[in-house]
Design a protein around this motif. Structure first.
Motif, PDB file in Angstrom:
ATOM      1  N   GLN A   6     -11.744  14.255  -5.420  1.00  0.00           N
ATOM      2  CA  GLN A   6     -12.378  15.327  -4.648  1.00  0.00           C
ATOM      3  C   GLN A   6     -11.596  16.642  -4.695  1.00  0.00           C
ATOM      4  O   GLN A   6     -12.132  17.682  -4.323  1.00  0.00           O
ATOM      5  CB  GLN A   6     -12.507  14.901  -3.179  1.00  0.00           C
ATOM      6  CG  GLN A   6     -13.395  13.713  -2.968  1.00  0.00           C
ATOM      7  CD  GLN A   6     -13.356  13.217  -1.528  1.00  0.00           C
ATOM      8  OE1 GLN A   6     -12.339  13.324  -0.861  1.00  0.00           O
ATOM      9  NE2 GLN A   6     -14.467  12.664  -1.078  1.00  0.00           N
ATOM     10  N   HIS A  43      -6.675  11.753   7.662  1.00  0.00           N
ATOM     11  CA  HIS A  43      -6.045  11.845   6.345  1.00  0.00           C
ATOM     12  C   HIS A  43      -4.603  11.352   6.283  1.00  0.00           C
ATOM     13  O   HIS A  43      -4.005  11.346   5.212  1.00  0.00           O
ATOM     14  CB  HIS A  43      -6.084  13.292   5.850  1.00  0.00           C
ATOM     15  CG  HIS A  43      -7.464  13.779   5.569  1.00  0.00           C
ATOM     16  ND1 HIS A  43      -8.248  14.339   6.549  1.00  0.00           N
ATOM     17  CD2 HIS A  43      -8.196  13.780   4.443  1.00  0.00           C
ATOM     18  CE1 HIS A  43      -9.414  14.675   6.015  1.00  0.00           C
ATOM     19  NE2 HIS A  43      -9.403  14.349   4.737  1.00  0.00           N
ATOM     20  N   ASN A  92      -3.854   4.454   0.471  1.00  0.00           N
ATOM     21  CA  ASN A  92      -4.511   3.151   0.622  1.00  0.00           C
ATOM     22  C   ASN A  92      -4.393   2.257  -0.612  1.00  0.00           C
ATOM     23  O   ASN A  92      -4.670   1.068  -0.547  1.00  0.00           O
ATOM     24  CB  ASN A  92      -5.975   3.327   0.973  1.00  0.00           C
ATOM     25  CG  ASN A  92      -6.167   3.789   2.404  1.00  0.00           C
ATOM     26  OD1 ASN A  92      -5.542   3.264   3.315  1.00  0.00           O
ATOM     27  ND2 ASN A  92      -7.024   4.780   2.596  1.00  0.00           N
ATOM     28  N   GLY A  93      -3.996   2.844  -1.738  1.00  0.00           N
ATOM     29  CA  GLY A  93      -3.887   2.073  -2.975  1.00  0.00           C
ATOM     30  C   GLY A  93      -2.704   1.113  -2.936  1.00  0.00           C
ATOM     31  O   GLY A  93      -1.698   1.389  -2.295  1.00  0.00           O
ATOM     32  N   LEU A 101      -5.588  10.269   0.149  1.00  0.00           N
ATOM     33  CA  LEU A 101      -5.984   9.034   0.816  1.00  0.00           C
ATOM     34  C   LEU A 101      -6.057   7.837  -0.126  1.00  0.00           C
ATOM     35  O   LEU A 101      -5.660   6.729   0.239  1.00  0.00           O
ATOM     36  CB  LEU A 101      -7.337   9.219   1.507  1.00  0.00           C
ATOM     37  CG  LEU A 101      -7.274   9.779   2.908  1.00  0.00           C
ATOM     38  CD1 LEU A 101      -8.665  10.141   3.406  1.00  0.00           C
ATOM     39  CD2 LEU A 101      -6.593   8.811   3.850  1.00  0.00           C
ATOM     40  N   ASP A 102      -6.565   8.040  -1.347  1.00  0.00           N
ATOM     41  CA  ASP A 102      -6.661   6.903  -2.257  1.00  0.00           C
ATOM     42  C   ASP A 102      -5.277   6.415  -2.694  1.00  0.00           C
ATOM     43  O   ASP A 102      -5.101   5.234  -3.003  1.00  0.00           O
ATOM     44  CB  ASP A 102      -7.552   7.194  -3.466  1.00  0.00           C
ATOM     45  CG  ASP A 102      -7.271   8.505  -4.161  1.00  0.00           C
ATOM     46  OD1 ASP A 102      -6.586   9.380  -3.587  1.00  0.00           O
ATOM     47  OD2 ASP A 102      -7.753   8.691  -5.291  1.00  0.00           O
ATOM     48  N   LYS A 161       0.845  -1.192   0.000  1.00  0.00           N
ATOM     49  CA  LYS A 161       0.000   0.000   0.000  1.00  0.00           C
ATOM     50  C   LYS A 161       0.884   1.248   0.000  1.00  0.00           C
ATOM     51  O   LYS A 161       2.041   1.216   0.410  1.00  0.00           O
ATOM     52  CB  LYS A 161      -0.905   0.006   1.229  1.00  0.00           C
ATOM     53  CG  LYS A 161      -2.005  -1.026   1.165  1.00  0.00           C
ATOM     54  CD  LYS A 161      -2.986  -0.832   2.302  1.00  0.00           C
ATOM     55  CE  LYS A 161      -4.165  -1.764   2.098  1.00  0.00           C
ATOM     56  NZ  LYS A 161      -5.253  -1.449   3.031  1.00  0.00           N
ATOM     57  N   ASN A 190      -7.516  14.610   0.893  1.00  0.00           N
ATOM     58  CA  ASN A 190      -8.713  13.921   0.425  1.00  0.00           C
ATOM     59  C   ASN A 190      -8.374  13.144  -0.851  1.00  0.00           C
ATOM     60  O   ASN A 190      -7.324  13.357  -1.456  1.00  0.00           O
ATOM     61  CB  ASN A 190      -9.830  14.932   0.144  1.00  0.00           C
ATOM     62  CG  ASN A 190     -10.359  15.556   1.409  1.00  0.00           C
ATOM     63  OD1 ASN A 190     -10.789  14.853   2.319  1.00  0.00           O
ATOM     64  ND2 ASN A 190     -10.328  16.880   1.494  1.00  0.00           N
ATOM     65  N   ALA A 191      -9.259  12.264  -1.256  1.00  0.00           N
ATOM     66  CA  ALA A 191      -9.037  11.449  -2.447  1.00  0.00           C
ATOM     67  C   ALA A 191      -8.905  12.336  -3.694  1.00  0.00           C
ATOM     68  O   ALA A 191      -9.510  13.404  -3.779  1.00  0.00           O
ATOM     69  CB  ALA A 191     -10.175  10.459  -2.627  1.00  0.00           C
TER      70      ALA A 191
END
Length: 176
Positions: free
Chosen positions: A107, A29, A170-171, A166-167, A5, A103-104
């Motif tokens: 967004q 975040h 976490n990706g 965040l994406d 990740k 934020n992702a």
């Protein structure tokens, strides 16, 4: 290559660059960034009560030890709280890495009223940094951190700001 990740890729890249201390506040975040540090005794996470303290500690650590430290902050008020320490580091030529959670990606820059949203966060950070970027995919993390470290070591030392949505934190991706 290893599949991991984004938050773990940040920790692995910091370790590879010899970073021994990370100062910051665990928040919505940036918790995947802190998750990457769990179980690795080579990087000490120092949690603080305010992002300004984290940035001041990282700057002070750099001046006292001659080594580069990192900060993990949340976006919006977390970044703006850290600006005092970042500005001091900028004027005193103290190198440091500041990682801003965000934020992702879908967004961003839409003024949707998202939690801790700050329009133009990269421009805000650029006012007190020598290197500023946003990571868009997890596999770019090691190269971005290498480039930020190079920027802090070449010429007059300055803080570097790396925003990690965040994406991306976490990706999962194959990380070299």
């Amino acid at each position: 290559m290893q599949r991991m990740k984004g938050g773990h890729a940040v920790a692995a890249a910091l370790k590879a660059e010899g970073i021994e201390h990370v100062f910051g506040i665990v928040g919505t975040h940036d918790s995947p960034l802190f998750d990457g540090l769990v179980g690795d005794e080579s990087i000490r996470a120092v949690t603080v009560r305010h992002e300004q303290g984290a940035a001041l500690m990282a700057a002070g650590y750099a001046r006292a030890s001659g080594k580069i430290a990192a900060c993990f902050v949340v976006p919006g008020p977390g970044l703006t709280n850290a600006l005092t320490g970042m500005g001091m580091a900028h004027s005193e030529s103290a190198p440091m890495l500041v990682f801003g959670g965000q934020n992702a990606l879908p967004q961003l820059e839409r003024e949707g009223g998202h939690f801790h949203e700050l329009a133009g966060s990269l421009n805000v950070a650029a006012s007190v940094c020598g290197y500023v970027t946003r990571v868009s995919v997890p596999q770019d993390i090691p190269g971005v951190i290498r480039e930020a470290m190079r920027a802090t070591r070449c010429g007059r030392p300055r803080p570097a700001y790396i925003e990690v949505p965040l994406d991306v934190q976490n990706g999962e991706a194959d990380i070299a």
